[in-house]
Scaffold this motif. Sequence first.
Motif, short mmCIF file in Angstrom:
data_model
loop_
_atom_site.label_atom_id
_atom_site.label_comp_id
_atom_site.label_asym_id
_atom_site.label_seq_id
_atom_site.Cartn_x
_atom_site.Cartn_y
_atom_site.Cartn_z
N LEU A 135 50.11 40.44 57.13
CA LEU A 135 49.07 41.65 57.11
C LEU A 135 49.87 42.77 56.44
O LEU A 135 49.70 43.86 57.42
N LYS A 136 49.95 42.77 55.12
CA LYS A 136 50.83 44.06 54.61
C LYS A 136 49.94 45.20 54.52
O LYS A 136 50.45 46.43 54.70
N GLN A 137 48.71 45.05 54.65
CA GLN A 137 47.54 46.28 54.19
C GLN A 137 47.26 46.66 55.62
O GLN A 137 46.23 47.77 55.85
N LEU A 138 47.53 46.06 56.74
CA LEU A 138 46.78 46.29 57.95
C LEU A 138 47.21 47.85 58.53
O LEU A 138 48.43 48.15 58.37
N MET A 180 54.24 44.85 58.70
CA MET A 180 53.20 45.65 58.60
C MET A 180 53.45 47.03 58.20
O MET A 180 53.23 48.03 59.27
N LYS A 181 53.83 47.35 57.00
CA LYS A 181 54.27 48.77 56.52
C LYS A 181 53.42 49.50 56.62
O LYS A 181 53.61 50.83 56.47
N ASN A 182 51.99 49.37 56.48
CA ASN A 182 50.94 50.13 56.40
C ASN A 182 50.45 50.69 57.75
O ASN A 182 49.20 51.38 57.71
N LEU A 183 50.67 49.98 58.82
CA LEU A 183 50.12 50.09 60.21
C LEU A 183 50.33 51.51 60.42
O LEU A 183 51.37 52.05 60.73
C1 NAG Z 1 49.47 51.24 52.17
O1 NAG Z 1 48.31 52.05 51.99
C2 NAG Z 1 48.19 52.91 51.00
C3 NAG Z 1 46.83 53.62 50.69
O2 NAG Z 1 46.63 54.13 52.02
C4 NAG Z 1 48.25 52.16 49.50
O3 NAG Z 1 48.39 52.91 48.48
C5 NAG Z 1 49.66 51.48 49.75
O4 NAG Z 1 49.69 50.47 48.64
C6 NAG Z 1 49.71 50.40 50.77
N1 NAG Z 1 50.86 49.96 51.16
C7 NAG Z 1 51.16 48.66 50.92
C8 NAG Z 1 52.41 47.93 51.24
O5 NAG Z 1 50.36 47.67 50.87
#
Ligand code: NAG
Length: 737
Positions: free
Chosen positions: A335-338, A359-362
């Motif tokens: 869930l990379k975008q979570l 989950m880098k974006n958590l």
């Molecule tokens: C994390 O979220 C940002 C936008 O908030 C996005 O640009 C970025 O690609 C996302 N990172 C990943 C690792 O998906």
Amino acid sequence: MWLLLHAIVLVEVKDFALIDGSMVTPLCPRGYFPCGNLTKCLPRSFHCDGVDDCGNGADEDNCGDTSGWATIFGTVHGNVNNVTLTQECFLNQYPQHCYCKETELECIKTDLNSVPKISSNVTLLSLKKNKIHSLPNKAFIKFTELKKIYLQHNCIRHISRKAFFGLYNLQILYLSHNCITTLGPGIFKDLYQLTWLILDDNPITRISQRSFTGLNSLFFLSMVNNYLEALPEQLCMRMPQLNWLDLEGNRIKYLTNSTFLSCDSLTVLFLPRNQIGFVPEKTFSSLKNLGELDLSNNAITTLPAHLFNDLQLLQKLNLSSNPLLYLHKNQFGSLKQLQSLDLERIEIPNINIRMFQPMKNLSHIYFKNFRYCSYAPNVRICMPSTDGISSFEDLLANSILRVFVWVIAFVTSFGNLVVIGMRSLIKAENTTHAMSIKILCCADCLMGVYLFSVGFFDIKYRGQYQKYALLWMESVPCRLMGSLAMLSTEVSVLLLTFLTVEKFFVIVFPFSNIRLGKRQTAAILSCIWVAGFLIAALPFMSENYFGNFYGKNGVCFPLHYDQTEDTGSRGYSLGIFLGVNLLAFLIIVFSYITMFYSIQKTALQTAEVRNHIGNDVAVANRFFFIVFSDAICWIPVFIVKILSLLQVEIPGTITSWIVIFFLPINSALNPILYTLTTTLFKDKLKQLLHRHRRKSIFKIKKKSLSTSFVWTDDSSLKLGVLNKIALGDSIMKPVSS
Ligand SMILES: *[C@@H]1O[C@H](CO)[C@@H](O)[C@H](O)[C@H]1NC(C)=O
Ligand SMILES: *[C@@H]1O[C@H](CO)[C@@H](O)[C@H](O)[C@H]1NC(C)=O
Ligand SMILES: *[C@@H]1O[C@H](CO)[C@@H](O)[C@H](O)[C@H]1NC(C)=O
Ligand SMILES: *[C@@H]1O[C@H](CO)[C@@H](O)[C@H](O)[C@H]1NC(C)=O
Ligand SMILES: *[C@@H]1O[C@H](CO)[C@@H](O)[C@H](O)[C@H]1NC(C)=O
Ligand SMILES: *[C@@H]1O[C@H](CO)[C@@H](O)[C@H](O)[C@H]1NC(C)=O
């Protein structure tokens, strides 16, 4: 040691990472987050606490959890509510009491019991809060222009299979708050354009017809026919545009791996408040565009390891309030975008730092308890932000505790130091016994040191504890303090047991020759300290097995663990408090009771009893106080431990009360019970004061018979038991006298 913690709080970071060759972002250490474009990093707890700690306000930005449908529809659909309508009505035919605007018609609360006659070019039809109980075949067939239908609060029970036929342009269909129990096969057949299907708060039991298989053959045959006609078990087969599916508050028990097959466009899927018990592998594998998934308040006990693997775009996942027993260590790995993960009310026995790392974006995570937050150091906002012991602001939430921590710390340290001093000043005949008592006082004194530290850190973090809570629990001072308290308690317990057993042998077997010499006693005392050190230090040996044994709460004492904590810690704590300590306590109680009866028996056998009853009372009093102080100290601990074994939830505040009020009782009372109240001590003290006051007078006080007996407690006890007079006056003096 105290400064150490402060040093780690503010970190100015010198490392920079070059991303895409152009963007420069500061690299913060684990658990720290950058101050916008500054090079400063602050720990998680400084972010979103309402105070501008960064100086540029960056730590108070982006605090709300806006992930999920709110943002998704902000970007995908633009402003949903951007409708500009004139007041004119373009419909020729519609019922009374309805409200028409251009081609949109609202018939709310108009007692309709079926779909009324309306011009065919209506585009929005709202029939909310009417009395429509069924939708017959072709109920809307005329309204080919219809884009939106609102049918909430009607108690619709039955929807014919062809009710929605012909609605080729329908985009939004609201059927919430009705009495729908099943969705017949093929009822959404013509809804190619449907994007929103809202079915919340219905008693729907299944959305997939798979579960019919296995019923009687006749029924099964008809089902097969239906399958062939409409493939009903695939909800999205005929609704490829379906974007938002809300099934909250239904009675769905099963999902199958084909339920959401071909729902490629689905962005929001709400399934909370259902009775889903199991979600098979691949259930969500088609949902490549899913942005929000809500499975909260269901009955899910296990999640297949790869269930979320294909949800590459998922931003928000809510699994709260499920009786989940286990999460796979790579459950959320893809869930990379979570951005938001809700795991409230879920126990995670195998919680692990690696579980949340991918989950880098958590940015938001919600847990059952505060302690779990330390396993998600990469997440900027973690809830809850405090445990039960400490409030949001303070380490010791209760003001009584705050005062008493100092009082008890003072009493404990002072009492024990006085006794150590006195025992050193006054030369005792039985030096081995005096040594044991002094060592007991040393151990008890450590408890005072521990309490002083708790008081100190309470003051230090007053008003802003929640910022430092996790750092504090992870810190070295906290661990050291915890181990100090553990060392003190265990050495004290073992010493008391040793002293009791020693006394027991002297009194109950007065003629046996088991007598410990000075060297043997010293050896035993050393062993006790070594054992204490081992017990206190063992949890430091294996971080993997014990986790952070001491830093589980603000007072750093490993008394209580909830069910989910590392089994190593729990088992160890249980073994110490309900194993070693309970055994010691039982030995002490048993020994004193036996001693009391033994003394009473000897006294009765001898005829010339002076003050017989008084003696008995005195002995009983003293024994009672020793056992009683042990009991006050330990019984609460045993109760907490047994309750937690029985899986009773114990509020965190209980731990702090026990640790600050009950546990130190022994340490505070031991000097009084074992020294200050003995007659000899009083005599000696009187003597000492006398001598100091009137130095000129060299008066050699005749040593009374009784005095010599008291001080030499154990060695002369044999004599003492036989000589009731001495006994009554000396060892067994009641505290009150
Ligand atoms: C994390 O979220 C940002 C936008 O908030 C996005 O640009 C970025 O690609 C996302 N990172 C990943 C690792 O998906
Ligand atoms: C950080 O960004 C602000 C505007 O968002 C800008 O005014 C400021 O100069 C930037 N500081 C640095 C060090 O880049
Ligand atoms: C929203 O409304 C404005 C006028 O208020 C209009 O110019 C714009 O085109 C509308 N946008 C959409 C997506 O309907
Ligand atoms: C809707 O249909 C009626 C005839 O049923 C017609 O008079 C009216 O002009 C139509 N309105 C629109 C907006 O097409
Ligand atoms: C769904 O599960 C069944 C067994 O329960 C299996 O035979 C079938 O291949 C699965 N379908 C998909 C698409 O994975
Ligand atoms: C998750 O679901 C629960 C109950 O359905 C709700 O109270 C909670 O706010 C949800 N979490 C998030 C982050 O929206």
